[in-house]
Write an enzyme that holds these catalytic residues in place. Structure first.
Site, PDB file in Angstrom:
ATOM      1  N   GLU A  80       0.796  -1.221   0.000  1.00 17.14           N
ATOM      2  CA  GLU A  80       0.000   0.000   0.000  1.00 17.14           C
ATOM      3  C   GLU A  80       0.835   1.281   0.000  1.00 17.14           C
ATOM      4  O   GLU A  80       0.428   2.294  -0.553  1.00 17.14           O
ATOM      5  CB  GLU A  80      -0.930   0.013   1.226  1.00 17.14           C
ATOM      6  CG  GLU A  80      -2.091  -0.948   1.132  1.00 17.14           C
ATOM      7  CD  GLU A  80      -3.185  -0.436   0.214  1.00 17.14           C
ATOM      8  OE1 GLU A  80      -3.063   0.667  -0.335  1.00 17.14           O
ATOM      9  OE2 GLU A  80      -4.176  -1.169   0.015  1.00 17.14           O
ATOM     10  N   SER A 340     -35.536 -28.761  48.689  1.00 14.95           N
ATOM     11  CA  SER A 340     -34.875 -29.400  49.837  1.00 14.95           C
ATOM     12  C   SER A 340     -33.389 -29.110  49.927  1.00 14.95           C
ATOM     13  O   SER A 340     -32.714 -29.673  50.798  1.00 14.95           O
ATOM     14  CB  SER A 340     -35.090 -30.918  49.761  1.00 14.95           C
ATOM     15  OG  SER A 340     -36.456 -31.244  49.891  1.00 14.95           O
TER      16      SER A 340
END
Length: 680
Positions: A80, A340
């Site tokens: 680039e 329980s």
């Protein structure tokens, strides 16, 4: 001549002819766009990988850059902007070249846009084709180079570069297209990530794989031509297929991560203690657990390290995208009836107070507590049985009798000391029914309470956030009582396929089959499983033992090699048959019998029992008494060893080996004695 050619020529002439000072002033006066780029929040697993990533506010997937493959960075610059580290934002050589080529060819042959100029365009989301737009990009690029370092400019590109759809930044792109972090990329992957930002929509691999491959291969050819990539590596890279679908971003522990992200500032990186493998396995297990149970049934589960307090896996629902299962509700944090599962805490308190011992006989017969006539789950009665059996069978009448002797407020206070948030029905005082699940508590808090049992009575705050887990103050009950309860729970027969004696666990089923639970622990881990409907409606036939317990055992199976056995009994543990227990411990006496006779009978030594052989702990000998009027004085072989103490449990500075005669005197001069043999 095209606008780009005109721009290239005009900019070159302007830079050559313009005065340096005036030009610098023009650049310095540039109104720069905001360079603080918003990134999505990330919640990380304990190994640093992403549990879940969040898009930024406008829906774009943009993540903070992490480690990036240096080969990709070198290829990006080479392709680039080869002179990126030499120019000041505008590459004059590239401008001159582009202008010359445009003049002779009559059209644009090559561009002159640098990485810095691309960053300028991305920051402003400005136009790319107009002359004014190009001049603005050049000015912003030059200004950026004056105010930022090259590394900062490259970082902005790595955050902002578009990769198709709503994907921005190289890290989001690598996760979306390759399913991995960009710290290590193949040459083919790096080339595709270089090619996509040039035309992100036209080259999207999921829409046009041929265009994506052609663009990638052009990048590879140029890198080979410029010597940045060996020819044979380029050939191999071109044979690699491009991805044809976009991958989902990580979204494990959705309920937990949603909660953590909501409490953190945008763009935060939140570290957790969640084990990614265990979390994925737990979520899969939850989905399988609700298969065949109806479209509205969901599941929640938690697994934690009770030694450190770190939560390793937390599932808030079986399917967080399923609206029928109310997948958006975090059921691991919802207040539900525990059934329980609170019974072990009643027994631990009773053991610690000297009200009972695992081998104490207790009545399981029809009884009335005021106007309340509790029933066992199966509506049967077993007569006179050991306390151990009462807990193993999860009988209701014995535990209510013990709760009455202790006082329900004592149980409630103990639960709250674990850090649990407890919701009582109505506004009155707690009643005896809380021992059977008559209150609201979340699965997360229930597991935290069981962590205290696993830690022999020492509570701990469980957390999935790094650094937030910590021990809590105090001791809920003694280590002997906690171990005795754990020992009983470990002897409960496991579900089919489960390993016996591996987990101390308890199941629970709330009234009307609304909640099915199983909670348990081993020497290191504590976990809990809940199944039910988010709206609290019944699930016919749902039992904790049948639905939740098998899932709990499977959850513990996922721990693998890190499993730790339950601990041995503490030194002061009294392991005797019923016939050899002290007389007060041989049979449980209800509250009125146990306490009404105390003033007349004076104090009673409940531990150690007369004639027992006891191993002393590090601090000495633990002694307990019942009845009498404080303060108390303890004598050992006639010599005072604890004077004017009001506590009914003390540790006397006595060590073995040898025999010792213990005597306790109360404030009214009444006494009780026990002859014991001390060992080390």
């Amino acid at each position: 001549m095209t606008p780009r050619a005109l721009f290239a020529l005009a900019l070159g002439l302007a830079l050559a002819a313009g005065g340096r000072d005036a030009f610098d002033g023009w650049i310095a006066a540039t109104d720069l766009p905001v360079t603080e780029v918003a990134v999505g929040t990330e919640v990380l697993a304990r190994d640093g990988t992403i549990l879940r990533a969040f898009a930024v506010a406008d829906g774009r997937w943009r993540l903070a850059p992490g480690p990036v493959d240096p080969g990709y960075l070198a290829d990006l610059v080479a392709y680039e902007d080869a002179r990126f580290y030499a120019h000041d934002g505008v590459d004059l050589l590239a401008v001159a070249r582009a202008a010359g080529q445009a003049v002779f060819a009559g059209h644009v042959v090559s561009g002159a846009s640098t990485l810095t100029m691309q960053v300028a365009r991305l920051l402003e989301e400005g136009p790319t084709g107009s002359l004014a737009g190009k001049i603005r990009q050049a000015r912003v690029a030059l200004a950026l180079e004056h105010r930022l370092t090259k590394a900062q400019i490259l970082d902005l590109y790595l955050r902002l570069a578009p990769y198709g759809g709503n994907i921005e930044g190289v890290r989001a792109a690598a996760l979306a297209w390759f399913g991995k972090e960009p710290r290590r990329l193949t040459p083919a992957e790096a080339a595709l990530l270089i090619a996509l930002p040039q035309s992100p929509e036209a080259r999207r691999p999921d829409r046009d794989a041929k265009a994506a491959k052609a663009a990638r291969d052009r990048v590879l050819d140029r890198l080979v031509a410029e010597g940045a990539l060996a020819a044979d590596e380029g050939a191999v890279a071109k044979s690699e297929p491009v991805p044809t679908r976009r991958r989902d971003f990580p979204a494990l522990a959705p309920h937990l991560t949603e909660r953590l992200a909501a409490a953190a500032p945008p763009g935060a990186r939140i570290e957790t203690t969640i084990d990614k493998g265990l979390q994925a396995a737990a979520e899969k297990l939850a989905r399988r657990a609700v298969t065949g149970l109806g479209p509205q049934v969901s599941a929640a589960m938690i697994l934690a390290d009770h030694q450190s307090g770190e939560i390793l896996a937390q599932v808030g629902g079986a399917d967080w995208t399923n609206t029928k299962r109310a997948g958006f509700v975090d059921l691991s944090m919802a207040l539900r009836s525990p059934g329980s599962t609170l019974k072990p805490f009643v027994y631990a308190l009773a053991f610690d107070d000297g009200l009972a011992h695992p081998e104490t006989l207790i009545e399981d017969r029809p009884v009335a507590f005021g106007t309340w006539h509790p029933q066992n789950f199966d509506h049967q009665f077993r007569g006179t049985i050991p306390v151990r059996q009462a807990l193993t069978f999860s009988l209701n009448i014995p535990v209510v009798s013990l709760t009455e002797a202790l006082g329900p407020a004592r149980l409630l206070s103990t639960l709250r000391r674990t850090g649990a948030r407890v919701d009582l029905p109505g506004s009155g005082a707690p009643g005896l029914a809380i021992s059977l699940g008559g209150l609201g508590i979340s699965l997360a808090d229930l597991v935290q309470a069981y962590a205290a049992l696993a830690r022999l009575g020492r509570p701990v705050h469980l957390s999935a956030e790094v650094g937030r887990a910590h021990p809590l103050e105090g001791q809920l009950f003694g280590p002997v009582a906690a171990w005795q309860v754990g020992n009983i729970l470990s002897k409960i027969p496991p579900p089919p396929g489960g390993a016996p004696n591996r987990i101390a666990y308890k199941t629970g089923t709330s009234y009307g089959h609304r909640d099915a639970l199983a909670v348990g622990f081993d020497g290191r881990h504590v976990g809990g499983v809940w199944l039910g409907r988010a709206d609290g409606t019944p699930v016919p036939g749902a039992f904790g033992g049948e639905l939740a317990a098998p899932v709990l055992f499977e959850l513990f199976d996922r721990v693998g090699a890190e499993r730790v056995a339950l601990p041995p009994p503490p030194p002061a543990t009294l392991i005797l048959p019923n016939a050899r227990l002290p007389q007060p411990l041989q049979r449980f006496r209800p509250r009125d019998a146990a306490f009404a006779a105390a003033p007349e009978g004076g104090p009673e030594v409940t531990f150690p029992p007369d004639g027992a052989e006891v191993e002393t702990g590090e601090g000495g000998l633990t002694v307990k008494l019942r009845g009498g009027v404080p303060p108390f004085t303890w004598l050992a072989n006639g010599a005072p060893v604890a004077v004017a103490t009001r506590a009914r449990e003390n540790t006397l500075a006595l060590t073995g080996p040898g025999f010792v005669s213990l005597t306790v005197l109360d404030a009214e001069g009444r006494s009780a004695s026990a002859q014991v043999r001390l060992t080390q």
